[in-house]
Design an enzyme around this catalytic site. Structure first.
Site, PDB file in Angstrom:
ATOM      1  N   GLY A  24      33.889  46.314  39.619  1.00 13.53           N
ATOM      2  CA  GLY A  24      34.361  46.773  40.882  1.00 13.53           C
ATOM      3  C   GLY A  24      35.914  46.573  40.756  1.00 13.53           C
TER       4      GLY A  24
ATOM      5  N   SER B 171      29.863  47.891  41.981  1.00 14.43           N
ATOM      6  CA  SER B 171      29.890  46.714  40.853  1.00 14.43           C
ATOM      7  C   SER B 171      28.302  46.465  40.627  1.00 14.43           C
ATOM      8  CB  SER B 171      30.778  45.732  41.280  1.00 14.43           C
ATOM      9  OG  SER B 171      30.443  44.600  40.273  1.00 14.43           O
TER      10      SER B 171
ATOM     11  N   CYS C 258      35.740  35.383  44.807  1.00 13.72           N
ATOM     12  CA  CYS C 258      36.896  35.335  43.981  1.00 13.72           C
ATOM     13  C   CYS C 258      38.115  34.364  44.477  1.00 13.72           C
ATOM     14  CB  CYS C 258      37.495  36.667  43.928  1.00 13.72           C
ATOM     15  SG  CYS C 258      36.189  37.933  43.593  1.00 13.72           S
TER      16      CYS C 258
END
Ligand code: PLP
Length: 377
Positions: free
Chosen positions: A69, A198, A321
């Protein structure tokens, strides 16, 4: 272990795994080679491309395979800007609560001739169409607004935002990484020009994604090299992962309504439990894909996460993340959440694999841990 971090990544679908195996061990040819050994891999890639296109109502030649992604987002933004020479002035309008794949790509293209403007969502986590309209100021530009926010789960009014962008002559990209395989997506109906996805967010393998680019949309390559993907995305095709991604997406797409109903029941179970427990909390945003952001004033979210981890629950504080980042999440900041709540925020992201029993176990552990932390234990 009870896994409740499905916005970070999902479990690989077994059918996807089975479909991939043959292309890793037996039919391992480089799909771009001219000999007959490569034909099966080449055909499988084109079959996967058609299957993915069908799932979002695109045309097969509008699907381009990428590594994830993050790459798809970078390509959409940098590839759009790259087509123009440094003397043209452009504008990129995005939102302040995008994933860093979009935010940092925007930062990296910002220059004297490329203006980047960020729209702030309202306190409920929605981008208002009027705000977009008032921000567009140049004759040429790109609007990039995500479909589902990865921390608070809100679904943005993509069709309306896209319409505004087009009326102003701008191109429209959406980061749909948290939406593809979870919501019904019809790119033709939405009118969008580019969409990022993704595989590992919809039970496919990690390290593979795609960018939908509507026919006629002009974009430069991000990765230069060989002539794969119609010379727009170089690199030997990751055959097995492409097959795995298509298998997982086809399967998830069949059960979207069923999954949404299941997630809604699980969410009600958790929130009803919290409501009757007497524990004080605030829910941020909300949406149909199983992402629940909960804030507990005066508690440290990181400590809560570790205490729950010790009891066998995998959750997150902010986005995956950002797991290494202990600052207040930019998403929570963008909706104006006060620091006392933002610091005590956890993200629970459920999937079709979770059961009522698991959610109740989690609810009980959450309430007792919050109460202990509140009492300084
Ligand atoms: N965009 C959103 C909204 C995401 O949630 C993520 C991953 O968390 C990404 C982009 C990045 O995707 P990938 O992990 O495939 O690089």
């Amino acid at each position: 272990m009870i896994y409740l971090d499905n916005a970070a990544t999902t479990k690989l679908d077994l059918d996807a795994f089975e479909a991939m195996k043959g292309y890793l061990i037996n039919d391992y040819a480089n799909a771009s080679q001219p000999y007959s050994f490569a034909v099966k891999a080449r055909k499988a890639i084109e079959h996967a491309r058609a299957e993915i296109a069908r799932c979002i109502n695109a045309e097969p030649n509008e699907i381009y395979f990428t590594s994830c992604g993050t790459e798809s987002d970078n390509w959409a933004i940098k590839g759009f800007v790259k087509q123009y020479n440094s003397t043209s002035t452009l504008q990129i309008v995005s939102s302040a609560f995008e994933h860093h794949a979009v935010l940092n790509a925007c930062k990296s293209v910002e220059s004297e001739t490329v203006k980047v403007s960020l729209i702030y969502p309202d306190k409920n986590g929605y981008i208002q169409c009027e705000k977009l309209e008032s921000m567009i100021e140049k004759p040429v530009g790109l609007v990039s607004v995500m479909m589902v926010n990865n921390e608070i789960g809100t679904v943005q009014p993509i069709k309306e935002l896209c319409q505004i962008a087009h009326e102003k002559g701008y191109c429209f990209h959406t980061d749909a990484v948290q939406a593809v395989g979870h919501l019904d997506i019809d790119v033709k109906d939405l009118g969008i020009d580019m969409l990022s996805a993704s595989a590992h967010k919809f039970n496919g393998p990690k390290g593979i994604g795609f960018l939908y680019i509507k026919s006629g949309t002009s974009i430069s390559p991000l990765i230069d090299g060989g002539s794969q993907e119609k010379q727009l995305r170089a690199g030997t095709e990751n055959v097995a992962f492409i097959i795995g991604m298509a298998t997982a997406l086809s399967k998830n797409t069949l059960y979207i309504d069923e999954n949404i109903k299941h997630l809604s029941k699980l969410e009600n179970t958790l929130l009803n439990f919290l409501n009757t427990s007497g524990v004080e909390y605030k829910r941020n945003g909300g949406g149909p894909t199983g992402i629940i952001s909960l804030s507990f004033a005066g508690i440290n979210g990181e400590t809560l996460l570790h205490r729950l981890d010790l009891q066998g629950f995998s959750i997150s504080t902010g986005s995956a993340c950002d797991g290494q980042n202990d600052q207040i999440s930019h998403v929570l900041g963008s909706i104006g959440l006060e620091p006392v709540f933002a610091n005590g925020t956890i993200r629970v992201s459920m999937s079709k694999h979770n059961t009522q029993e698991e959610i109740l176990k989690f609810g009980k552990a959450l309430v007792s841990t919050v109460n202990k932390l509140k009492n300084g234990k």
